[in-house]
Motif scaffolding. Structure first.
Motif, PDB file in Angstrom:
ATOM      1  N   ARG A 117       0.593  -1.458   0.215  1.00 42.07           N
ATOM      2  CA  ARG A 117       0.339  -0.396  -0.007  1.00 42.07           C
ATOM      3  C   ARG A 117       0.913   1.102  -0.067  1.00 42.07           C
ATOM      4  O   ARG A 117       0.101   2.139  -0.305  1.00 42.07           O
ATOM      5  CB  ARG A 117      -0.987  -0.119   1.037  1.00 42.07           C
ATOM      6  CG  ARG A 117      -2.399  -1.128   1.051  1.00 42.07           C
ATOM      7  CD  ARG A 117      -3.029  -0.977   2.323  1.00 42.07           C
ATOM      8  NE  ARG A 117      -3.703  -1.281   2.364  1.00 42.07           N
ATOM      9  CZ  ARG A 117      -5.018  -1.883   1.398  1.00 42.07           C
ATOM     10  NH1 ARG A 117      -5.652  -0.332   0.983  1.00 42.07           N
ATOM     11  NH2 ARG A 117      -6.175  -2.597   1.689  1.00 42.07           N
ATOM     12  N   LEU A 118       2.058   1.250   0.657  1.00 45.64           N
ATOM     13  CA  LEU A 118       3.000   2.463   0.568  1.00 45.64           C
ATOM     14  C   LEU A 118       3.446   2.678  -0.490  1.00 45.64           C
ATOM     15  O   LEU A 118       3.304   3.435  -0.857  1.00 45.64           O
ATOM     16  CB  LEU A 118       4.127   2.177   1.808  1.00 45.64           C
ATOM     17  CG  LEU A 118       4.580   3.415   1.728  1.00 45.64           C
ATOM     18  CD1 LEU A 118       4.357   4.924   2.235  1.00 45.64           C
ATOM     19  CD2 LEU A 118       6.111   2.514   3.171  1.00 45.64           C
ATOM     20  N   TRP A 151       0.994   4.173  -3.073  1.00 45.05           N
ATOM     21  CA  TRP A 151       0.928   5.517  -2.461  1.00 45.05           C
ATOM     22  C   TRP A 151       1.671   6.420  -3.092  1.00 45.05           C
ATOM     23  O   TRP A 151       1.885   7.177  -3.537  1.00 45.05           O
ATOM     24  CB  TRP A 151       0.623   5.443  -1.193  1.00 45.05           C
ATOM     25  CG  TRP A 151       0.279   6.771  -0.859  1.00 45.05           C
ATOM     26  CD1 TRP A 151      -0.497   7.078  -0.439  1.00 45.05           C
ATOM     27  CD2 TRP A 151       1.187   7.739   0.067  1.00 45.05           C
ATOM     28  NE1 TRP A 151      -0.660   8.700  -0.205  1.00 45.05           N
ATOM     29  CE2 TRP A 151       0.689   8.845   0.571  1.00 45.05           C
ATOM     30  CE3 TRP A 151       2.973   7.773   0.046  1.00 45.05           C
ATOM     31  CZ2 TRP A 151       1.385   9.892   1.160  1.00 45.05           C
ATOM     32  CZ3 TRP A 151       3.211   8.484   1.001  1.00 45.05           C
ATOM     33  CH2 TRP A 151       2.952   9.986   1.481  1.00 45.05           C
ATOM     34  N   GLY A 187       2.427   9.072  -6.122  1.00 39.07           N
ATOM     35  CA  GLY A 187       1.663  10.148  -5.516  1.00 39.07           C
ATOM     36  C   GLY A 187       3.717  11.408  -6.573  1.00 39.07           C
ATOM     37  O   GLY A 187       3.748  12.040  -6.157  1.00 39.07           O
TER      38      GLY A 187
END
Length: 113
Positions: A56-57, A60, A64
Motif C-alpha cells: 500500500r505504501l 501510494w 504521488g
C-alpha cells in the motif's frame, strides 16, 4: 540448537560479506541485519499483513509521483559507522535520481532532496 552452539561458529566480527552469506544460506527467509556497531539482528520473514502494508505504501508513493527507479523493495543498504559498516534490508526505500549500485550488491545510503 542452543545459542552457545551457534555462537561457537560465529566470527568475532560479522562483515557485510558474512551477512550476505547468512541471507543466501537461510532456507526460511529470515532477515539478517547488522548495526554499524556490529549488533546482529535476526528476524522472521514478514507476514502477509506486513507485505500488504508495504505494498500500500509503495502504491501510494508511486501515485504521488515517485518513479519506480527510486522506490526499491527490500534493497540491501550499507550503513557506514565509525568502526565498520552495518547492513539493513528495509521493506521500502526512496532513493535520489541516478542511484549507483556497488559491485558488492549493497547500496550506499543517500538522502532524497
Amino acid at each position: 540448537m542452543s545459542a552457545e552452539a551457534v555462537g561457537m561458529h560465529m566470527p568475532p566480527v560479522v562483515t557485510l560479506n558474512d551477512l550476505a552469506a547468512m541471507i543466501a544460506a537461510d532456507p526460511h527467509g529470515h532477515r539478517y541485519e547488522t548495526s554499524p556497531e556490529g549488533a546482529l539482528s535476526v528476524m522472521p520473514p514478514p507476514d502477509s499483513e506486513h507485505a500488504e502494508t508495504a505494498s500500500r505504501l509503495l502504491v501510494w508513493l508511486a501515485m504521488g509521483g515517485w518513479p519506480a527507479e527510486q522506490i526499491l523493495q527490500a534493497a540491501a543498504v550499507r550503513i557506514p559507522g565509525p568502526t565498520g559498516d552495518g547492513g539493513r534490508t528495509p521493506d521500502l526505500t526512496l532513493w535520489s535520481p541516478g542511484l549507483s549500485r556497488e559491485a558488492s550488491g549493497w547500496l550506499s545510503r543517500t538522502f532524497c532532496s
